[in-house]
Scaffold this motif. Structure first.
Motif, PDB file in Angstrom:
ATOM      1  N   ALA A  95       0.744  -1.260   0.105  1.00 57.23           N
ATOM      2  CA  ALA A  95       0.359   0.247  -0.098  1.00 57.23           C
ATOM      3  C   ALA A  95       0.877   1.535   0.442  1.00 57.23           C
ATOM      4  CB  ALA A  95      -1.001   0.177   1.399  1.00 57.23           C
ATOM      5  N   GLY A  99       1.519   4.527  -2.967  1.00 55.39           N
ATOM      6  CA  GLY A  99       1.449   5.833  -2.660  1.00 55.39           C
ATOM      7  C   GLY A  99       2.675   6.732  -3.415  1.00 55.39           C
ATOM      8  N   THR A 106       3.886  12.468  -9.951  1.00 59.27           N
ATOM      9  CA  THR A 106       3.376  13.646 -10.232  1.00 59.27           C
ATOM     10  C   THR A 106       4.785  14.752 -10.480  1.00 59.27           C
ATOM     11  OG1 THR A 106       1.684  13.484  -8.164  1.00 59.27           O
ATOM     12  CG2 THR A 106       2.888  15.647  -8.655  1.00 59.27           C
TER      13      THR A 106
ATOM     14  N   PHE B 143      -5.673   7.652  -7.348  1.00 63.20           N
ATOM     15  CA  PHE B 143      -4.923   7.902  -6.147  1.00 63.20           C
ATOM     16  C   PHE B 143      -5.755   9.281  -5.504  1.00 63.20           C
ATOM     17  CE2 PHE B 143      -1.685   6.563  -9.255  1.00 63.20           C
ATOM     18  CZ  PHE B 143      -1.357   5.445  -8.757  1.00 63.20           C
ATOM     19  N   LEU B 217      -7.000   2.954  -5.034  1.00 64.98           N
ATOM     20  CA  LEU B 217      -5.668   1.890  -5.252  1.00 64.98           C
ATOM     21  C   LEU B 217      -5.063   2.267  -3.749  1.00 64.98           C
ATOM     22  CD1 LEU B 217      -3.883   1.506  -7.993  1.00 64.98           C
ATOM     23  CD2 LEU B 217      -5.342   0.584  -7.833  1.00 64.98           C
ATOM     24  N   LEU B 218      -4.783   3.248  -2.771  1.00 63.33           N
ATOM     25  CA  LEU B 218      -5.171   3.805  -1.383  1.00 63.33           C
ATOM     26  C   LEU B 218      -6.017   3.380  -0.740  1.00 63.33           C
ATOM     27  CD1 LEU B 218      -2.551   5.848  -3.029  1.00 63.33           C
ATOM     28  CD2 LEU B 218      -2.018   3.729  -2.413  1.00 63.33           C
ATOM     29  N   PHE B 220      -6.840   0.554   1.148  1.00 67.95           N
ATOM     30  CA  PHE B 220      -6.470  -0.513   2.044  1.00 67.95           C
ATOM     31  C   PHE B 220      -5.450  -0.292   2.686  1.00 67.95           C
ATOM     32  CE2 PHE B 220      -3.953  -4.466   1.585  1.00 67.95           C
ATOM     33  CZ  PHE B 220      -5.125  -4.790   2.206  1.00 67.95           C
ATOM     34  N   ALA B 221      -4.704   1.224   2.355  1.00 71.76           N
ATOM     35  CA  ALA B 221      -3.241   1.440   2.932  1.00 71.76           C
ATOM     36  C   ALA B 221      -4.225   2.532   4.731  1.00 71.76           C
ATOM     37  CB  ALA B 221      -2.379   2.543   2.273  1.00 71.76           C
ATOM     38  N   VAL B 224      -5.108  -0.806   6.582  1.00 71.20           N
ATOM     39  CA  VAL B 224      -4.464  -2.484   6.846  1.00 71.20           C
ATOM     40  C   VAL B 224      -3.435  -1.435   7.408  1.00 71.20           C
ATOM     41  CG1 VAL B 224      -2.618  -2.669   5.064  1.00 71.20           C
ATOM     42  CG2 VAL B 224      -3.671  -4.379   6.083  1.00 71.20           C
ATOM     43  N   ILE B 225      -3.285  -0.152   7.902  1.00 77.69           N
ATOM     44  CA  ILE B 225      -1.867  -0.283   7.680  1.00 77.69           C
ATOM     45  C   ILE B 225      -2.443   0.302   9.084  1.00 77.69           C
ATOM     46  CG2 ILE B 225       0.424   1.175   8.052  1.00 77.69           C
ATOM     47  CD1 ILE B 225      -0.149   1.794   4.867  1.00 77.69           C
ATOM     48  N   TYR B 264       1.666  17.161  -4.342  1.00 73.51           N
ATOM     49  CA  TYR B 264       2.196  15.800  -4.446  1.00 73.51           C
ATOM     50  C   TYR B 264       0.395  15.530  -3.796  1.00 73.51           C
ATOM     51  CZ  TYR B 264       6.845  16.585  -5.065  1.00 73.51           C
ATOM     52  OH  TYR B 264       7.681  16.564  -5.482  1.00 73.51           O
ATOM     53  N   PRO B 265       0.266  14.133  -4.996  1.00 76.78           N
ATOM     54  CA  PRO B 265      -0.904  13.691  -4.313  1.00 76.78           C
ATOM     55  C   PRO B 265      -1.389  13.488  -3.343  1.00 76.78           C
ATOM     56  CG  PRO B 265       0.319  12.122  -5.812  1.00 76.78           C
ATOM     57  CD  PRO B 265       0.811  13.229  -6.132  1.00 76.78           C
ATOM     58  N   GLY B 267      -2.835  11.221  -1.358  1.00 75.66           N
ATOM     59  CA  GLY B 267      -2.540   9.790  -1.774  1.00 75.66           C
ATOM     60  C   GLY B 267      -1.395   8.597  -0.791  1.00 75.66           C
ATOM     61  N   PHE B 268      -0.361   9.925  -1.846  1.00 77.73           N
ATOM     62  CA  PHE B 268       0.632   8.977  -1.635  1.00 77.73           C
ATOM     63  C   PHE B 268       1.387   9.484  -0.094  1.00 77.73           C
ATOM     64  CE2 PHE B 268       5.258  12.059  -1.136  1.00 77.73           C
ATOM     65  CZ  PHE B 268       5.910  10.885  -0.742  1.00 77.73           C
ATOM     66  N   THR B 271      -0.659   7.352   2.692  1.00 77.74           N
ATOM     67  CA  THR B 271      -0.043   6.323   3.084  1.00 77.74           C
ATOM     68  C   THR B 271       1.860   6.482   3.474  1.00 77.74           C
ATOM     69  OG1 THR B 271       0.702   6.677   0.253  1.00 77.74           O
ATOM     70  CG2 THR B 271      -0.895   4.788   0.606  1.00 77.74           C
ATOM     71  N   PHE B 275       2.549   4.905   6.904  1.00 78.30           N
ATOM     72  CA  PHE B 275       3.461   3.871   7.305  1.00 78.30           C
ATOM     73  C   PHE B 275       5.059   4.071   8.272  1.00 78.30           C
ATOM     74  CE2 PHE B 275       7.201   0.920   5.403  1.00 78.30           C
ATOM     75  CZ  PHE B 275       6.727  -0.498   5.287  1.00 78.30           C
ATOM     76  N   TYR B 278       3.925   2.570  10.914  1.00 80.22           N
ATOM     77  CA  TYR B 278       3.558   1.073  11.404  1.00 80.22           C
ATOM     78  C   TYR B 278       5.693   0.843  11.531  1.00 80.22           C
ATOM     79  CZ  TYR B 278       3.719  -3.755   9.628  1.00 80.22           C
ATOM     80  OH  TYR B 278       4.273  -5.098   9.932  1.00 80.22           O
TER      81      TYR B 278
END
Lengths: 286, 308
Positions: A95, A99, A106, B143, B217-218, B220-221, B224-225, B264-265, B267-268, B271, B275, B278
């Protein structure tokens, strides 16, 4: 339609697609048998990030694809005892990697703004098999062909190691090295197939032919051959379908054909447990 | 290489009050924070149960179903919210109907899931390519983007989120029982199969909610994370649940702030922060374990454990 079939781009796609599909079918069979589909899923996400990182850094896209997928394949294999770390760990990591891919996307699109390269992300995600040039086709054929040859070379011991690890290890089969080598092949296959069907749809080309083959026959080597043959047939079917209906993107047509064939096998032989496949395969390998 | 941050973006002035007033003057930022709050709480709670039930692959597949849903909605001109919810809940029902009882044929099950997932994404791609109008490309759907969240969307998110949490509060105890020990639960008359189907539908609804923020797509992050992080830090269920809500909220709001100042997006950032938490939790747990081991070994390791 016949005019499309004689075009260079279509013949390139057919040639490269045949070998890529064959490699995916063979690798996918072992992936399903080893229950490592989630690893395949993770590698397909890594492929996107690798490609985007290479593009953002100004390198060739393929360099990033191969470096990232093979590297992470080795990492996953090295971390888990059998190359199968906890699924929550895989989930968290991929995941984040996805990201990161969005970040590189971008960086890439803004650094090249105005040069008409904005669609690069979509191309990597969903593939562009009709966009292959002559030398790209040759390279794709060479790499996919090499993957096929290697998987056939290690096929017998790999099958043995997959089905009965303990006995295989006792008889001197290098189980761990085989597992790692297999993940390297999965990585290379993921990188190569990304150019054809895209990193997001790659999982289908690995899973659908192999799943169908396992439903159709109990004998392992026949299933391996069938998986490869189905994958190639589905690739041809998809390419022809998208040549006949130009509105259908080729990646969608390939995936639709593969899913349809898999769905058909459920009608042919319903309600058969995969366990019987494993038992039959164990008998062959022993 | 020119970085995207060179392109004009609001500047972070280190004057926190002024920064806050600046952000709050934009309705879309207020809405984004509200939506982020709802989505992270719902996702963290549902995701915590998902991790407990080991349904991460199913969760990922449901999150993928959001993409064809949204792109079909764009193609035929419905609201994307309808597309998200319709496809996610429908996919949850399909998985619940097809789902096996045991894990006996795991190989075949994963082949089915993989094929369904790839086919769903391929359909999304088809819908996108059939769409002729102006679309900022599939990347926003995939994203995430927080620029378009309207007040009515926030209201809808709040209603759905409240329903999901209310249902989960009602079935929470038996679901926990059924997740930890399905056989004993079934023996005592808990409707395990019904609970499992109901949970998948809740998972689908939560996925549809979050897709609108982090992108399909993100999602899930966000599920779960935080749950995986909380489980690293504590073994107590209640505390772990609370912790994963806080972590998800932290990652989401920090992500929104960062995405406001950087091009920047979203989602980046979400996550990335999740992370980082984590990894940090992993390090903390490893350190704590090493400390305990050295304490057990006695006075040799005084240098490390002496203070305690």
């Amino acid at each position: 339609m016949s005019s499309v079939l004689s075009q260079d781009f279509f013949q390139n796609a057919l040639l490269a697609g045949t070998f890529i599909a064959l490699a995916c079918g063979l690798v996918g069979y072992f992936l399903v048998l080893r229950a490592q589909m989630f690893t395949g899923d993770a590698l397909s996400h890594v492929a996107f990030t690798g490609a985007m990182a290479a593009l953002a850094g100004g390198y060739d896209l393929r360099l990033g694809l191969f470096a990232a997928t093979i590297g992470v394949g080795l990492l996953l294999g090295g971390l888990g005892r059998r190359g199968q770390p906890d699924d929550v760990v895989i989930g968290s990591v991929f995941a984040w990697i996805l990201g990161l891919g969005a970040f590189f996307l971008t960086v890439y699109t803004t650094s090249r703004s105005g040069s008409g390269q904005g669609g690069a992300g979509t191309t990597v995600l969903f593939g562009s098999i009709f966009g292959l040039h002559g030398n790209q086709t040759t390279l794709a054929v060479a790499i996919a062909g090499a993957i096929c040859v290697l998987i056939l070379l290690i096929g017998r011991p790999l099958l043995f190691a997959t089905l009965d690890e303990a006995v295989a290890a006792a008889r001197g089969v290098p189980v761990r090295a085989l597992g790692l080598g297999f993940l390297v092949l999965v990585g290379a296959c993921a990188a190569e197939a990304t150019q054809a069907v895209g990193s997001l749809l790659l999982l289908g080309l690995l899973a659908a032919p192999a799943g169908a083959a396992i439903r159709l026959t109990d004998r392992p080597f026949r299933a391996l051959a069938l998986s490869g043959a189905l994958a190639v047939g589905e690739m041809w079917g998809g390419l022809l379908l998208s040549a006949a209906f130009p509105k259908l993107p080729p990646s969608f047509a390939i995936m639709a054909t593969a899913s349809a064939v898999y769905a058909l096998t459920f009608l042919v032989r319903p309600r058969r447990a995969a366990r019987s496949v494993v038992i039959a395969a164990q008998r062959t390998a022993a | 290489m020119m970085l995207a941050s060179d392109v004009s973006s609001p500047l972070f002035s280190w004057n926190l009050v002024a920064d806050f007033q600046d952000i709050w003057s934009y309705a879309f930022m207020v809405n984004a924070f509200r939506a982020g709050l709802i989505v992270s709480v719902v996702c963290a709670v549902v995701g915590w149960f998902m991790v407990l039930r080991r349904q991460t692959f199913a969760g990922h597949t449901l999150s993928v179903a959001a993409f064809p849903g949204a792109s079909l909605a764009v193609l035929v001109g419905f609201s994307t919210t309808l597309g998200y919810f319709g496809f996610c809940v429908a996919a949850a029902l399909v998985i619940a109907l097809l789902g096996r009882k045991g894990r006996a044929n795991g190989a075949e099950e994963s082949a089915v899931t993989g094929t369904v997932q790839a086919f769903a994404l391929a359909c999304g791609y088809l819908f996108i390519s059939l769409y002729k109008g102006l679309l900022e490309g599939p990347t926003a759907l995939l994203f995430g983007s927080f620029l378009g969240i309207t007040t009515s969307q926030v209201t809808l998110l709040a209603i759905v989120g409240a329903v999901v949490l209310a249902v989960l509060a009602v079935i929470g105890r038996p679901l926990l029982f059924a997740s930890v020990d399905p056989e004993v639960a079934a023996g005592r008359g808990v409707p395990v199969r019904l609970l499992s189907a109901l949970f998948l539908v809740l998972l689908g609804a939560a996925t549809a909610e979050a897709s609108q923020i982090t992108g399909t797509l993100l999602v899930f992050a966000l599920m779960v994370i935080p749950a995986a992080t909380a489980n690293q830090l504590t073994a107590r269920p209640g505390l772990s649940l609370l912790l994963s809500v806080l972590l998800a909220l932290g990652a989401c709001w920090a992500g929104l702030l960062a995405a406001y100042y950087q091009p920047y997006p979203l989602g980046f950032f979400v996550t990335g922060f999740a992370f980082a938490g984590y990894v940090l939790a992993h390090v903390v747990r490893r350190g704590r374990e090493a400390l305990e081991r050295s304490r057990e070994r006695g006075p040799v390791a005084v240098g490390l454990g002496g203070a305690a």
